[in-house]
Design a protein around this motif. Structure first.
Motif, PDB file in Angstrom:
ATOM      1  N   GLY A 129     -19.982  68.397  43.192  1.00 12.44           N
ATOM      2  CA  GLY A 129     -19.123  67.344  43.692  1.00 12.44           C
ATOM      3  C   GLY A 129     -17.651  67.755  43.610  1.00 12.44           C
ATOM      4  N   VAL A 130     -16.818  67.006  44.344  1.00 13.83           N
ATOM      5  CA  VAL A 130     -15.388  67.338  44.412  1.00 13.83           C
ATOM      6  C   VAL A 130     -14.754  67.370  43.022  1.00 13.83           C
ATOM      7  N   ASP A 131     -15.116  66.408  42.159  1.00 15.06           N
ATOM      8  CA  ASP A 131     -14.485  66.338  40.838  1.00 15.06           C
ATOM      9  C   ASP A 131     -14.788  67.581  40.002  1.00 15.06           C
ATOM     10  N   SER A 132     -16.054  68.005  40.013  1.00 19.96           N
ATOM     11  CA  SER A 132     -16.332  69.196  39.194  1.00 19.96           C
ATOM     12  C   SER A 132     -15.712  70.445  39.802  1.00 19.96           C
ATOM     13  N   ILE A 133     -15.637  70.500  41.117  1.00 21.07           N
ATOM     14  CA  ILE A 133     -14.973  71.664  41.730  1.00 21.07           C
ATOM     15  C   ILE A 133     -13.501  71.689  41.305  1.00 21.07           C
ATOM     16  N   LEU A 134     -12.859  70.532  41.435  1.00 22.36           N
ATOM     17  CA  LEU A 134     -11.435  70.441  41.095  1.00 22.36           C
ATOM     18  C   LEU A 134     -11.211  70.834  39.638  1.00 22.36           C
ATOM     19  N   ASP A 135     -12.088  70.347  38.786  1.00 18.57           N
ATOM     20  CA  ASP A 135     -12.032  70.669  37.364  1.00 18.57           C
ATOM     21  C   ASP A 135     -12.114  72.176  37.126  1.00 18.57           C
ATOM     22  N   ARG A 136     -13.052  72.787  37.817  1.00 18.32           N
ATOM     23  CA  ARG A 136     -13.313  74.204  37.551  1.00 18.32           C
ATOM     24  C   ARG A 136     -12.261  75.125  38.167  1.00 18.32           C
ATOM     25  N   VAL A 137     -11.619  74.706  39.251  1.00 17.52           N
ATOM     26  CA  VAL A 137     -10.627  75.603  39.862  1.00 17.52           C
ATOM     27  C   VAL A 137      -9.214  75.346  39.370  1.00 17.52           C
ATOM     28  N   SER A 138      -9.011  74.214  38.677  1.00 13.84           N
ATOM     29  CA  SER A 138      -7.632  73.909  38.286  1.00 13.84           C
ATOM     30  C   SER A 138      -7.190  74.900  37.210  1.00 13.84           C
TER      31      SER A 138
ATOM     32  N   ASN B  50      -6.573  77.918  37.816  1.00 13.23           N
ATOM     33  CA  ASN B  50      -6.894  79.263  38.274  1.00 13.23           C
ATOM     34  C   ASN B  50      -6.072  79.546  39.542  1.00 13.23           C
ATOM     35  N   ARG B  51      -5.329  80.643  39.528  1.00  8.32           N
ATOM     36  CA  ARG B  51      -4.415  80.912  40.650  1.00  8.32           C
ATOM     37  C   ARG B  51      -4.963  81.958  41.626  1.00  8.32           C
ATOM     38  N   ASP B  52      -6.255  82.250  41.488  1.00  7.60           N
ATOM     39  CA  ASP B  52      -6.827  83.332  42.307  1.00  7.60           C
ATOM     40  C   ASP B  52      -7.325  82.866  43.666  1.00  7.60           C
ATOM     41  N   ARG B  53      -7.121  81.606  43.991  1.00  7.62           N
ATOM     42  CA  ARG B  53      -7.713  81.129  45.244  1.00  7.62           C
ATOM     43  C   ARG B  53      -6.629  80.682  46.228  1.00  7.62           C
ATOM     44  N   PRO B  54      -6.285  81.606  47.144  1.00  5.66           N
ATOM     45  CA  PRO B  54      -5.161  81.336  48.047  1.00  5.66           C
ATOM     46  C   PRO B  54      -5.308  80.031  48.829  1.00  5.66           C
ATOM     47  N   LEU B  55      -6.532  79.670  49.206  1.00  2.00           N
ATOM     48  CA  LEU B  55      -6.698  78.466  50.031  1.00  2.00           C
ATOM     49  C   LEU B  55      -6.387  77.191  49.268  1.00  2.00           C
ATOM     50  N   LEU B  56      -6.385  77.268  47.940  1.00  6.15           N
ATOM     51  CA  LEU B  56      -6.129  76.046  47.161  1.00  6.15           C
ATOM     52  C   LEU B  56      -4.718  75.998  46.601  1.00  6.15           C
ATOM     53  N   LYS B  57      -3.890  76.946  47.023  1.00  4.19           N
ATOM     54  CA  LYS B  57      -2.481  76.905  46.602  1.00  4.19           C
ATOM     55  C   LYS B  57      -1.749  75.955  47.529  1.00  4.19           C
TER      56      LYS B  57
END
Ligand code: S3P
Length: 172
Positions: free
Chosen positions: A103-112, A114-121
């Motif tokens: 789900g969106v919440d766990s994804i957000l939790d796990r990627v927050s 972390n600066r390795d994901r250009p699409l989420l900057k």
């Protein structure tokens, strides 16, 4: 005879691939790492200097090279690999495809953090995740043989479930 993991950024594909490869006695491959090695640059640098389209091209080439050359491997893939139709065909042809869903919440939790994901900057990573997910979910669905909802499962539980399912598939 390969096991392929697809799914959105942050669902745990790389971590699960490592445990799974050990339990199946398979090698582990990671398309993002293979791109970085072949380019001698990070994904961040590739996105920053050449943009997403070039990255997608590299991703398709790396994936295409696995046809016929890879066996008994767990292959972890980048979250956007399904956005090219040709990649979906290749993935389906080289092994069993497991979609690790979250789900969106766990994804957000796990990627927050972390600066390795250009699409989420971006200003609003939650909105970006929701938008990307809504476009990609039908593609993950179409590409996969099995879907695993990971939100309430531990890494060990997910790995065990995939290993057992893969053993059944391979013994058919
Ligand atoms: C991407 C996911 C990343 C990486 C690149 C693009 C995407 O891989 O391939 O940053 O488009 O979802 P992970 O899913 O391993 O983070």
């Amino acid at each position: 005879m390969n096991v392929i993991l697809i799914g959105f950024m942050g669902v745990g594909k790389s971590t699960i691939a490592n445990g799974l490869a050990k339990s199946l006695g398979f090698d582990v491959l990671d398309t993002d790492k293979m791109i970085e090695q072949s380019q001698s640059r990070s994904i961040n640098e590739i996105f920053a200097t050449e943009g997403e389209e070039s990255f997608r091209e590299m991703e398709s080439v790396i994936l295409g090279n696995l046809i016929g050359s890879t066996d008994r491997s767990v292959i972890s893939t980048g979250g956007g690999i399904v956005t090219r139709e040709e990649n979906i065909k290749v993935l389906k042809s080289i092994g069993i495809v497991f979609w690790l869903d979250a789900g969106v919440d766990s994804i957000l939790d796990r990627v927050s953090g972390n600066r390795d994901r250009p699409l989420l900057k971006t200003e609003n990573p939650r909105k970006k995740i929701v938008d990307l997910l809504s476009g990609r979910e039908p593609l993950y669905e179409r590409c996969s043989d099995e879907q695993i909802q990971t939100d309430d499962l531990s890494v060990d539980e997910i790995s065990y479930g995939i290993a057992e399912t893969a053993r059944v598939w391979f013994s058919r």
